[in-house]
Design a protein around this motif. Sequence first.
Motif, PDB file in Angstrom:
ATOM      1  N   VAL A  45       0.811  -1.092  -0.216  1.00 12.08           N
ATOM      2  CA  VAL A  45       0.020   0.141   0.042  1.00 12.08           C
ATOM      3  C   VAL A  45       0.885   1.158  -0.115  1.00 12.08           C
ATOM      4  CG1 VAL A  45      -1.541   1.312   1.132  1.00 12.08           C
ATOM      5  CG2 VAL A  45      -2.033  -1.086   1.154  1.00 12.08           C
ATOM      6  N   LEU A  46       1.949   1.091   0.816  1.00  7.93           N
ATOM      7  CA  LEU A  46       2.830   2.236   0.991  1.00  7.93           C
ATOM      8  C   LEU A  46       3.589   2.792  -0.382  1.00  7.93           C
ATOM      9  CD1 LEU A  46       4.129   4.371   2.818  1.00  7.93           C
ATOM     10  CD2 LEU A  46       5.978   2.534   3.296  1.00  7.93           C
ATOM     11  N   LYS A  47       3.864   1.615  -1.118  1.00  8.05           N
ATOM     12  CA  LYS A  47       4.672   1.705  -2.440  1.00  8.05           C
ATOM     13  C   LYS A  47       3.621   2.347  -3.627  1.00  8.05           C
ATOM     14  CE  LYS A  47       8.142   0.178  -5.104  1.00  8.05           C
ATOM     15  NZ  LYS A  47       9.197  -0.719  -5.126  1.00  8.05           N
ATOM     16  N   GLN A  48       2.526   1.889  -3.472  1.00  4.25           N
ATOM     17  CA  GLN A  48       1.305   2.557  -4.474  1.00  4.25           C
ATOM     18  C   GLN A  48       0.852   3.800  -3.973  1.00  4.25           C
ATOM     19  OE1 GLN A  48      -2.458   0.340  -5.393  1.00  4.25           O
ATOM     20  NE2 GLN A  48      -1.340  -1.711  -5.002  1.00  4.25           N
ATOM     21  N   ALA A  49       0.841   4.102  -2.785  1.00  5.49           N
ATOM     22  CA  ALA A  49       0.273   5.441  -2.398  1.00  5.49           C
ATOM     23  C   ALA A  49       1.483   6.487  -2.698  1.00  5.49           C
ATOM     24  CB  ALA A  49       0.184   5.463  -0.931  1.00  5.49           C
ATOM     25  N   MET A  50       2.817   6.066  -2.435  1.00  6.78           N
ATOM     26  CA  MET A  50       3.917   7.300  -2.691  1.00  6.78           C
ATOM     27  C   MET A  50       4.176   7.493  -4.286  1.00  6.78           C
ATOM     28  SD  MET A  50       5.207   8.020   0.120  1.00  6.78           S
ATOM     29  CE  MET A  50       3.760   7.982   0.796  1.00  6.78           C
ATOM     30  N   GLU A  51       3.682   6.374  -5.023  1.00  2.44           N
ATOM     31  CA  GLU A  51       3.818   6.343  -6.503  1.00  2.44           C
ATOM     32  C   GLU A  51       2.487   6.885  -7.102  1.00  2.44           C
ATOM     33  OE1 GLU A  51       5.136   2.654  -7.729  1.00  2.44           O
ATOM     34  OE2 GLU A  51       7.325   2.922  -7.017  1.00  2.44           O
ATOM     35  N   LYS A  52       1.452   6.615  -6.705  1.00  4.83           N
ATOM     36  CA  LYS A  52       0.231   6.979  -7.509  1.00  4.83           C
ATOM     37  C   LYS A  52      -0.487   8.145  -7.042  1.00  4.83           C
ATOM     38  CE  LYS A  52      -0.817   2.244  -8.953  1.00  4.83           C
ATOM     39  NZ  LYS A  52      -1.890   1.032  -9.011  1.00  4.83           N
ATOM     40  N   ILE A  53      -0.427   8.752  -5.767  1.00  6.85           N
ATOM     41  CA  ILE A  53      -1.213   9.676  -5.094  1.00  6.85           C
ATOM     42  C   ILE A  53      -0.662  10.994  -5.429  1.00  6.85           C
ATOM     43  CG2 ILE A  53      -1.854  11.070  -3.182  1.00  6.85           C
ATOM     44  CD1 ILE A  53      -2.288   8.395  -1.622  1.00  6.85           C
TER      45      ILE A  53
END
Lengths: 199, 199
Positions: free
Chosen positions: B45-53
């Motif tokens: 979730v952290l990786k997705q959040a850092m890259e997509k938000i």
Amino acid sequence: MTKPLLEQLIEALQCLPSVGKKSAQRMAYQLLNGRRSKGVLLSDVLKQAMEKIGLCQKCRDYTENEVCSICSNPQRDKQLICVVESPSDIYAIESTASYSGNYFVLQGALSPLDGIGPDEIGLPVLAGIVKQDAVSEIIIATSATVEGEATAHYIKSLVHQINNEIIVSRLAQGVPLGGELEYLDASTLSLSLANRQTI
Amino acid sequence: MTKPLLEQLIEALQCLPSVGKKSAQRMAYQLLNGRRSKGVLLSDVLKQAMEKIGLCQKCRDYTENEVCSICSNPQRDKQLICVVESPSDIYAIESTASYSGNYFVLQGALSPLDGIGPDEIGLPVLAGIVKQDAVSEIIIATSATVEGEATAHYIKSLVHQINNEIIVSRLAQGVPLGGELEYLDASTLSLSLANRQTI
């Protein structure tokens, strides 16, 4: 509809100890606001750690290798083994820089009611090490709790069944440094009276 | 030799706000000890959040979509825009459940000495919204700091340059609920005296 990614992140961060909703929010916002590369790094390291870190084949400490850095260090005294309950105890003892032997991590303590017997805390592995290596002393550094004491006694009899000449010792108990007598609990105080040392 | 993965994890965890070495250690050990699946989930979730938000194209709130859930909600009153400094302010206002308009996030406040001018806090985007949409009121909810006040005044003149009929308001300032007068600072007290309301 799936939850917004930000909410998912705030929820996932709450798996960390003592991180509630408010702290998780603050963490999420601060990571998004200018710490994104560090967040990505944390994500990568976290995933690797969760997937690769296992137990050392010798001492059951956490390591991503077969044998941990302490067990594979030829400088350490292999005749001494300090038995601790958890890997964080190793960290505490290492930070004193006054011990140069090896360790053995129980990853718990005997607790028959919870189904934790000798096998669960790796005592067969410890017995194997005692049989194989020329161990001269086992220092038992389990907690001063009922489970810790029971574990200590069990290990003592186990080691002496294998070789009666191996010294089994226990961390000294008494007044902590800087401890004021008036704030000390009665049991510790009576114990340190009973075990008083001539100076 | 690279650092052990556990040490890397403890270091990486310290990028989180108010997490020092001791807390990071406790987090790492607890994650390894039985919370691994949650750790992997957090990592993902952290990786997705850092890259997509990114920022919402309309209100500059954090979102992984082009337009955030508030801006794309037809139930919200598009004539009202509440201008805040940071996305966490939106969270605070939403939790009151007493506002149903839209938001605009400055992601900061005017601070010419730090190189933060009108462009950096997205005022051209806000001007565009004011010109395009039938906005009737702008509620300025910046902090009660020097920068927040300056930003509020700048936004007021900007909005009035575009359309003099749009109401520009500011959050009421005064004694907080449950606040005791004897502990209140002199400036707030004198302000609430000056702005006293007939009851």
